[in-house]
Design a protein around this motif. Structure first.
Motif, PDB file in Angstrom:
ATOM      1  N   LEU A 191       0.813  -1.222   0.000  1.00 24.89           N
ATOM      2  CA  LEU A 191       0.000   0.000   0.000  1.00 24.89           C
ATOM      3  C   LEU A 191       0.843   1.267   0.000  1.00 24.89           C
ATOM      4  N   ASN A 192       2.011   1.195   0.641  1.00 25.67           N
ATOM      5  CA  ASN A 192       2.808   2.411   0.822  1.00 25.67           C
ATOM      6  C   ASN A 192       4.045   2.493  -0.051  1.00 25.67           C
ATOM      7  N   SER A 193       4.654   1.357  -0.365  1.00 28.77           N
ATOM      8  CA  SER A 193       5.873   1.352  -1.186  1.00 28.77           C
ATOM      9  C   SER A 193       5.877   0.128  -2.099  1.00 28.77           C
ATOM     10  N   PRO A 194       4.924   0.051  -3.035  1.00 28.47           N
ATOM     11  CA  PRO A 194       4.800  -1.142  -3.879  1.00 28.47           C
ATOM     12  C   PRO A 194       6.046  -1.424  -4.717  1.00 28.47           C
ATOM     13  N   GLU A 195       6.854  -0.384  -4.977  1.00 22.12           N
ATOM     14  CA  GLU A 195       8.059  -0.583  -5.785  1.00 22.12           C
ATOM     15  C   GLU A 195       9.090  -1.453  -5.065  1.00 22.12           C
ATOM     16  N   LEU A 196       8.911  -1.648  -3.739  1.00 19.68           N
ATOM     17  CA  LEU A 196       9.837  -2.470  -2.958  1.00 19.68           C
ATOM     18  C   LEU A 196       9.384  -3.923  -2.837  1.00 19.68           C
ATOM     19  N   VAL A 197       8.243  -4.227  -3.439  1.00 21.85           N
ATOM     20  CA  VAL A 197       7.661  -5.567  -3.326  1.00 21.85           C
ATOM     21  C   VAL A 197       7.649  -6.246  -4.704  1.00 21.85           C
ATOM     22  N   ARG A 198       7.863  -7.553  -4.702  1.00 23.97           N
ATOM     23  CA  ARG A 198       7.860  -8.282  -5.977  1.00 23.97           C
ATOM     24  C   ARG A 198       6.505  -8.152  -6.670  1.00 23.97           C
ATOM     25  N   PRO A 199       6.511  -7.975  -7.993  1.00 20.78           N
ATOM     26  CA  PRO A 199       5.256  -7.758  -8.740  1.00 20.78           C
ATOM     27  C   PRO A 199       4.205  -8.841  -8.493  1.00 20.78           C
ATOM     28  N   LYS A 200       4.611 -10.094  -8.393  1.00 18.93           N
ATOM     29  CA  LYS A 200       3.642 -11.173  -8.180  1.00 18.93           C
ATOM     30  C   LYS A 200       2.962 -11.030  -6.823  1.00 18.93           C
ATOM     31  N   THR A 201       3.739 -10.599  -5.829  1.00 18.51           N
ATOM     32  CA  THR A 201       3.172 -10.395  -4.493  1.00 18.51           C
ATOM     33  C   THR A 201       2.203  -9.216  -4.489  1.00 18.51           C
ATOM     34  N   VAL A 202       2.591  -8.139  -5.178  1.00 18.97           N
ATOM     35  CA  VAL A 202       1.707  -6.978  -5.295  1.00 18.97           C
ATOM     36  C   VAL A 202       0.383  -7.385  -5.931  1.00 18.97           C
ATOM     37  N   GLU A 203       0.483  -8.151  -6.994  1.00 17.63           N
ATOM     38  CA  GLU A 203      -0.727  -8.606  -7.702  1.00 17.63           C
ATOM     39  C   GLU A 203      -1.620  -9.432  -6.788  1.00 17.63           C
ATOM     40  N   LYS A 204      -1.015 -10.303  -5.988  1.00 17.42           N
ATOM     41  CA  LYS A 204      -1.772 -11.172  -5.085  1.00 17.42           C
ATOM     42  C   LYS A 204      -2.477 -10.354  -3.998  1.00 17.42           C
ATOM     43  N   VAL A 205      -1.760  -9.387  -3.439  1.00 21.77           N
ATOM     44  CA  VAL A 205      -2.335  -8.546  -2.384  1.00 21.77           C
ATOM     45  C   VAL A 205      -3.458  -7.660  -2.946  1.00 21.77           C
ATOM     46  N   MET A 206      -3.238  -7.082  -4.114  1.00 25.58           N
ATOM     47  CA  MET A 206      -4.250  -6.221  -4.712  1.00 25.58           C
ATOM     48  C   MET A 206      -5.511  -7.006  -5.072  1.00 25.58           C
ATOM     49  N   LYS A 207      -5.322  -8.242  -5.463  1.00 24.34           N
ATOM     50  CA  LYS A 207      -6.468  -9.105  -5.770  1.00 24.34           C
ATOM     51  C   LYS A 207      -7.296  -9.347  -4.507  1.00 24.34           C
ATOM     52  N   ALA A 208      -6.607  -9.565  -3.382  1.00 20.40           N
ATOM     53  CA  ALA A 208      -7.303  -9.781  -2.111  1.00 20.40           C
ATOM     54  C   ALA A 208      -8.013  -8.510  -1.658  1.00 20.40           C
ATOM     55  N   ILE A 209      -7.365  -7.386  -1.836  1.00 24.05           N
ATOM     56  CA  ILE A 209      -7.977  -6.097  -1.471  1.00 24.05           C
ATOM     57  C   ILE A 209      -9.271  -5.872  -2.249  1.00 24.05           C
ATOM     58  N   LYS A 210      -9.217  -6.165  -3.545  1.00 25.61           N
ATOM     59  CA  LYS A 210     -10.402  -5.980  -4.385  1.00 25.61           C
ATOM     60  C   LYS A 210     -11.504  -6.958  -3.999  1.00 25.61           C
ATOM     61  N   GLU A 211     -11.121  -8.184  -3.738  1.00 24.02           N
ATOM     62  CA  GLU A 211     -12.103  -9.222  -3.403  1.00 24.02           C
ATOM     63  C   GLU A 211     -12.809  -8.911  -2.078  1.00 24.02           C
ATOM     64  N   LEU A 212     -12.061  -8.374  -1.115  1.00 26.59           N
ATOM     65  CA  LEU A 212     -12.628  -8.061   0.196  1.00 26.59           C
ATOM     66  C   LEU A 212     -13.212  -6.657   0.278  1.00 26.59           C
ATOM     67  N   ASN A 213     -13.026  -5.886  -0.824  1.00 26.54           N
ATOM     68  CA  ASN A 213     -13.474  -4.486  -0.847  1.00 26.54           C
ATOM     69  C   ASN A 213     -12.894  -3.714   0.332  1.00 26.54           C
ATOM     70  N   TYR A 214     -11.582  -3.889   0.503  1.00 26.87           N
ATOM     71  CA  TYR A 214     -10.872  -3.272   1.626  1.00 26.87           C
ATOM     72  C   TYR A 214     -10.492  -1.834   1.300  1.00 26.87           C
ATOM     73  N   HIS A 215     -10.759  -0.911   2.248  1.00 26.68           N
ATOM     74  CA  HIS A 215     -10.387   0.501   2.100  1.00 26.68           C
ATOM     75  C   HIS A 215      -9.420   0.860   3.222  1.00 26.68           C
ATOM     76  N   PRO A 216      -8.161   1.118   2.893  1.00 32.91           N
ATOM     77  CA  PRO A 216      -7.172   1.423   3.933  1.00 32.91           C
ATOM     78  C   PRO A 216      -7.542   2.665   4.729  1.00 32.91           C
ATOM     79  N   ASP A 217      -7.243   2.629   6.013  1.00 32.04           N
ATOM     80  CA  ASP A 217      -7.447   3.769   6.905  1.00 32.04           C
ATOM     81  C   ASP A 217      -6.359   4.803   6.627  1.00 32.04           C
ATOM     82  N   PRO A 218      -6.731   6.000   6.118  1.00 33.52           N
ATOM     83  CA  PRO A 218      -5.701   6.990   5.784  1.00 33.52           C
ATOM     84  C   PRO A 218      -4.862   7.431   6.976  1.00 33.52           C
ATOM     85  N   VAL A 219      -5.464   7.465   8.172  1.00 30.39           N
ATOM     86  CA  VAL A 219      -4.700   7.861   9.354  1.00 30.39           C
ATOM     87  C   VAL A 219      -3.647   6.812   9.681  1.00 30.39           C
TER      88      VAL A 219
END
Length: 326
Positions: A22-50
């Motif tokens: 969420l904060n520094s995706p350039e430091l994470v492997r692309p496959k891992t980013v894809e997996k996490v983003m897929k989970a975020i979309k599936e769960l309709n997760y909205h990060p707490d800005p604070v």
């Protein structure tokens, strides 16, 4: 309520990895980013800005201290600034100032944690600047600048004042009124210097009775207008140091059925969007290219925030836009 823990569980990664995505995706492997983003979309997760700001040490917020909305210049620039910040997924705390510095200092700068400040309401020798520097965040001024070393975006205000005055002199006007804001602001200070230079260049007499250095709120401008129209000696042209002043005078003369430019010519500075409308067609001086100072300043503020540069000092060239009012 869905949390980052739920996302981590579904993606089969740690909460730390979710945070990095969420904060520094350039430091994470692309496959891992894809997996996490897929989970975020599936769960309709909205990060707490604070919570995110505590992790990233960023608030994703900037402060805009702008001039008053009765000046269309600040309408144009504020829209451009907010639109660009939103494109960058940033919020903007906006305050429209009439140079009430104590109010700005207490309520809009030091009481709100922000990642950067973009500001127009600054005096040339304003003590607030030294206080702002202590915040240790990027600061950029637009339209005005401080006399000390700072980041700024402006037009060539001295040349703008010169071109505006030269235009009226070359049109043959003998009684030119100059109306300007207070000279403790760099914009008006430099435009006045250009006005003076044009008068000297053309050996044109400087008449104190034709110079009005005023507060530029509508009521004060209306008072000046009453003085101008009550004179026995006819004024043939008005050199207004902003389009806001020129547009108000254009309206006031129109209500008296005074023909512009046949009876009095009017010209401003800034080339705001309103000035080119078909029913207005205000002659003005503005940036040589399609150049919104607010847009340029906010782009450069993000360059400072993202450490793409450590210094911004832009003075854009200007040109005359002759339309129907001169």
């Amino acid at each position: 309520m869905v949390s980052s823990k739920d996302v981590a569980k579904l993606a089969n990664v740690s909460q730390t990895t979710v945070s990095r995505v969420l904060n520094s995706p350039e430091l994470v492997r692309p496959k891992t980013v894809e997996k996490v983003m897929k989970a975020i979309k599936e769960l309709n997760y909205h990060p707490d800005p604070v919570a995110r700001s505590l992790v990233s040490k960023q608030t994703k917020t900037i402060a805009l201290i702008s001039g008053p909305l009765y000046n269309p210049f600040f309408v144009d620039t504020t829209s451009a600034i907010v639109d660009y910040a939103n494109e960058k997924d940033y919020q903007v705390i906006v305050h429209f100032s009439n140079d009430d510095k104590e109010d700005i200092t207490n309520r809009y700068i030091f009481k709100n944690k922000v990642d950067g400040i973009i500001m127009s309401s600054i005096l040339m020798d304003d003590p607030i600047y030294e206080q702002m520097k202590c915040l240790d965040i990027p600061i950029i001024f637009f339209n005005r600048r401080h006399s000390k070393e700072c980041n700024f975006v402006e037009i060539d205000n001295e040349m703008a004042g010169f071109l505006l005055t030269e235009h009226l002199i070359q049109k043959g006007h003998k009684e030119i009124v100059w109306i300007s804001g207070q000279l403790d602001k760099s914009t008006f200070h430099d435009r006045y210097k250009g006005y003076e230079r044009a008068l000297k260049t053309y050996n044109y007499p400087m008449k104190k009775e034709n110079m009005f250095i005023i507060d530029t709120d509508p009521n004060t401008i209306k008072s000046v207008f009453k003085k101008i129209i009550s004179r026995e000696k006819k004024i043939t042209a008005i050199a207004a140091s902003t389009d806001a002043i020129a547009l108000l005078l254009l309206d006031l003369y129109g209500k008296l059925n005074v023909k512009v430019p046949e009876e009095v010519a009017i010209i401003g500075i800034d080339n705001v969007d309103l000035s080119s409308l078909g029913y207005v067609q205000l002659s003005t001086v503005g940036p040589s290219e399609s150049y919104n100072l607010g847009r340029v300043a906010i782009e450069k503020l993000f360059d400072l925030i993202e450490k793409k540069t450590d210094k911004v000092q832009i003075t854009a060239p200007v040109q005359l836009y002759e339309r129907k009012t001169t």
